[in-house]
Enzyme design. Structure first.
Site, PDB file in Angstrom:
ATOM      1  N   SER A  23       9.744  10.944   0.534  1.00  0.00           N
ATOM      2  CA  SER A  23       9.151  10.575   1.706  1.00  0.00           C
ATOM      3  C   SER A  23      10.057  11.609   2.606  1.00  0.00           C
ATOM      4  CB  SER A  23       9.610   9.333   2.206  1.00  0.00           C
ATOM      5  OG  SER A  23       8.707   8.417   1.740  1.00  0.00           O
ATOM      6  N   SER A 167       3.377  -0.188   7.855  1.00  0.00           N
ATOM      7  CA  SER A 167       3.387   1.006   7.069  1.00  0.00           C
ATOM      8  C   SER A 167       3.945   1.901   7.658  1.00  0.00           C
ATOM      9  CB  SER A 167       1.817   1.075   6.640  1.00  0.00           C
ATOM     10  OG  SER A 167       1.543   2.539   6.437  1.00  0.00           O
ATOM     11  N   GLN A 169       3.376   5.339   6.699  1.00  0.00           N
ATOM     12  CA  GLN A 169       2.645   6.198   7.129  1.00  0.00           C
ATOM     13  C   GLN A 169       1.748   6.097   7.888  1.00  0.00           C
ATOM     14  OE1 GLN A 169       0.397   5.919   2.866  1.00  0.00           O
ATOM     15  NE2 GLN A 169       2.291   6.937   1.855  1.00  0.00           N
ATOM     16  N   ASP A 315       7.777   0.221  -2.952  1.00  0.00           N
ATOM     17  CA  ASP A 315       7.477   1.207  -4.176  1.00  0.00           C
ATOM     18  C   ASP A 315       8.380   0.634  -5.371  1.00  0.00           C
ATOM     19  OD1 ASP A 315       5.728   2.804  -2.928  1.00  0.00           O
ATOM     20  OD2 ASP A 315       7.409   4.147  -2.056  1.00  0.00           O
ATOM     21  N   ARG A 346      -1.693  -1.951  -7.821  1.00  0.00           N
ATOM     22  CA  ARG A 346      -0.501  -2.330  -8.743  1.00  0.00           C
ATOM     23  C   ARG A 346      -0.033  -4.026  -8.891  1.00  0.00           C
ATOM     24  NH1 ARG A 346       3.446   2.253  -5.767  1.00  0.00           N
ATOM     25  NH2 ARG A 346       2.748   3.971  -7.050  1.00  0.00           N
TER      26      ARG A 346
HETATM   27  C1  S3P Z   1       5.556   6.271   2.383  1.00  0.00           C
HETATM   28  C2  S3P Z   1       5.355   4.850   2.811  1.00  0.00           C
HETATM   29  C3  S3P Z   1       4.910   3.709   2.060  1.00  0.00           C
HETATM   30  C4  S3P Z   1       5.191   4.133   0.621  1.00  0.00           C
HETATM   31  C5  S3P Z   1       4.978   5.782   0.136  1.00  0.00           C
HETATM   32  C6  S3P Z   1       5.432   6.485   0.972  1.00  0.00           C
HETATM   33  C7  S3P Z   1       6.019   7.229   3.306  1.00  0.00           C
HETATM   34  O1  S3P Z   1       3.514   3.749   2.160  1.00  0.00           O
HETATM   35  O2  S3P Z   1       4.637   3.354  -0.307  1.00  0.00           O
HETATM   36  O3  S3P Z   1       5.225   5.739  -1.189  1.00  0.00           O
HETATM   37  O4  S3P Z   1       6.602   8.348   3.070  1.00  0.00           O
HETATM   38  O5  S3P Z   1       6.044   6.896   4.668  1.00  0.00           O
HETATM   39  P1  S3P Z   1       2.789   2.636   3.178  1.00  0.00           P
HETATM   40  O6  S3P Z   1       3.127   3.159   4.589  1.00  0.00           O
HETATM   41  O7  S3P Z   1       1.390   2.767   2.910  1.00  0.00           O
HETATM   42  O8  S3P Z   1       3.345   1.389   2.999  1.00  0.00           O
END
Ligand code: S3P
Length: 428
Positions: A23, A167, A169, A315, A346
């Site tokens: 990340s 989230s 992301q 994760d 998953r």
């Molecule tokens: C991540 C956020 C998580 C995680 C992904 C990496 C990131 O996803 O599952 O492997 O780097 O921001 P989500 O934001 O969809 O939960």
């Protein structure tokens, strides 16, 4: 590739250093590419996903080169200028983080672009970023909420976005768009998700304010600074679980990021009876990092994992299911429905495959229940459904199965953790 694994029958001992956080690696390249100035990024991930991000920003005209296999030099004047005006399609490979965060950067540019991904990424939901970006004035078209995403660069305006999902992301996408939007942008989430973007924005001088689950960013030019990337707790998780369940194991994992928004697995292990101690804690480029001593624990007990726990260990849930199979009593995972939208479903895939080797696990709409403690018979071939974290979780289960298991598609581990098997061999 079919990988065969048999019981280890000896303890894991010694010391390993866990490779770079995925990340943070994505963010280091993205943010340094839109920052003004030169910087060095040390301990960059060798996983394929982070290389998708790296290649994309090279195509966007950023001067990025390797000083050695894990060290990057990035030089930018803060603007993106696609190297070839005829190529406006950027391939995010298997990486959801690349597609979702980069859409927030591209939406406010003065050029048009398209984001594509592999078969698995093309099935993953993108409405979660498209809808708030559209509220900011973005012009994005998709195939019914899926990639390819076609983005016509537009001036954006700030919004306040209360998100139903926790989230990182989505949050990071909107904050990145907010850097380049008129006025303030505020993102509010139900629980705090990983905050690497907020930390790195602060480190690079952005105008950002964090107040619990509410983050506000004002238009800012990031200023380049050298970044050292800590080790990935999501990669360490496989070794942590191996150490807790392989009899008499006792070893040290060095350089693990223990940012509190990512370290939910450590809290869960304490809840289950412990076995991991934190040593040599320090701060590195705005992130907490430590060495972890892991010791076999024969008397783990099941627990409930829910609510604000979930984004802090999302994760790690597949490998936590393996751990739960060796804990006495039930482990119940709730509120984790977004696990169905990862590289595979998953919940469904984990339950189907772990059941084949003797894990007593039930699927629920928003998680799963593991009834422990069961000895695992093995003697089955498991599918990893092109999902790197399922492949590595099954490998760890294989270390304690009575009979050999096979894992189909094991090469997918290269997405995040090409060093995985080599590190296992160092410990035994
Ligand atoms: C991540 C956020 C998580 C995680 C992904 C990496 C990131 O996803 O599952 O492997 O780097 O921001 P989500 O934001 O969809 O939960």
């Amino acid at each position: 590739m079919l990988k065969k694994i048999s019981a280890l029958n000896k303890p894991l001992k010694g010391e390993i250093t866990i490779p770079s956080d995925k990340s943070i690696s994505h963010r280091a390249v993205m943010f340094s590419s839109i920052a003004e100035g030169e910087c060095v990024v040390r301990n960059f991930s060798s996983g394929a996903d982070c290389h998708s991000t790296l290649n994309l920003f090279k195509q966007l005209g950023v001067n990025i080169h390797f000083l050695d296999d894990k060290t990057l030099k990035i030089i930018s004047d803060g603007s993106l200028k696609p190297t070839d005006p005829n190529i406006s399609t950027y391939n995010c490979g298997n990486s959801g983080t690349t597609m979702r965060l980069v859409s927030g950067i591209l939406a406010g540019q003065n050029f048009n672009s398209a984001l594509i991904g592999d078969e698995s990424l093309s099935k993953r939901p993108m409405k979660r970023v498209i809808e708030p970006l559209k509220l900011m004035g973005a012009d994005i078209t998709s195939v019914d909420g899926h990639a390819p995403l076609t983005i016509k660069g537009q001036p954006l305006k700030g919004i306040t976005h209360p998100s139903k999902l926790a989230s990182a992301q989505v949050k990071s996408c909107i904050l990145l768009a907010g850097l380049n939007a008129e006025g303030e942008t505020t993102f509010i989430e139900p629980y705090v998700s990983r905050d690497h973007t907020e930390r790195l924005f602060k480190y690079l001088g952005a105008n950002i304010k964090v107040d619990g689950t509410k983050v506000t960013v004002k238009p800012s030019q990031l200023i380049a600074r050298d970044i050292d990337i800590v080790g990935d707790i999501s990669s360490a998780a496989f070794f942590i679980v191996a150490g807790l369940i392989v009899k008499d194991s006792d070893f040290v994992i060095k350089n693990v990021g223990i940012n509190p928004t990512r370290s939910g697995i450590l809290d869960i292990i304490d809840r289950m009876g412990g076995g991991v101690s934190i040593i040599n804690q320090k701060e590195v480029s705005g992130e907490l990092c430590a060495d972890l001593r892991v010791e076999y624990n024969d008397s783990l007990k099941g627990c409930i994992i829910e609510g604000s726990d979930i984004p802090r260990l999302i994760d790690e849930l597949p490998v936590i299911a393996v751990l739960a199979s060796q804990a006495n009593g039930d482990t119940v995972v709730k509120n984790a429905e977004d696990l169905r939208n990862k590289e595979s479903d998953r919940i469904k895939c984990l339950v189907e495959e772990l059941s084949k080797i003797g894990v007593d696990i039930e699927e629920t709409p928003d998680g799963f229940i593991v009834h422990g403690k069961k000895s695992l018979k093995g003697n089955a071939k498991l599918e990893c459904y092109h999902d790197h974290r399922l492949a590595m979780s099954f490998y760890i289960a294989g270390l304690i199965c009575q009979n050999e298991i096979g894992i189909n598609g094991f090469e997918w581990t290269k997405i995040s953790f090409p060093e995985f098997e080599n590190l296992i061999s160092i410990l035994n």
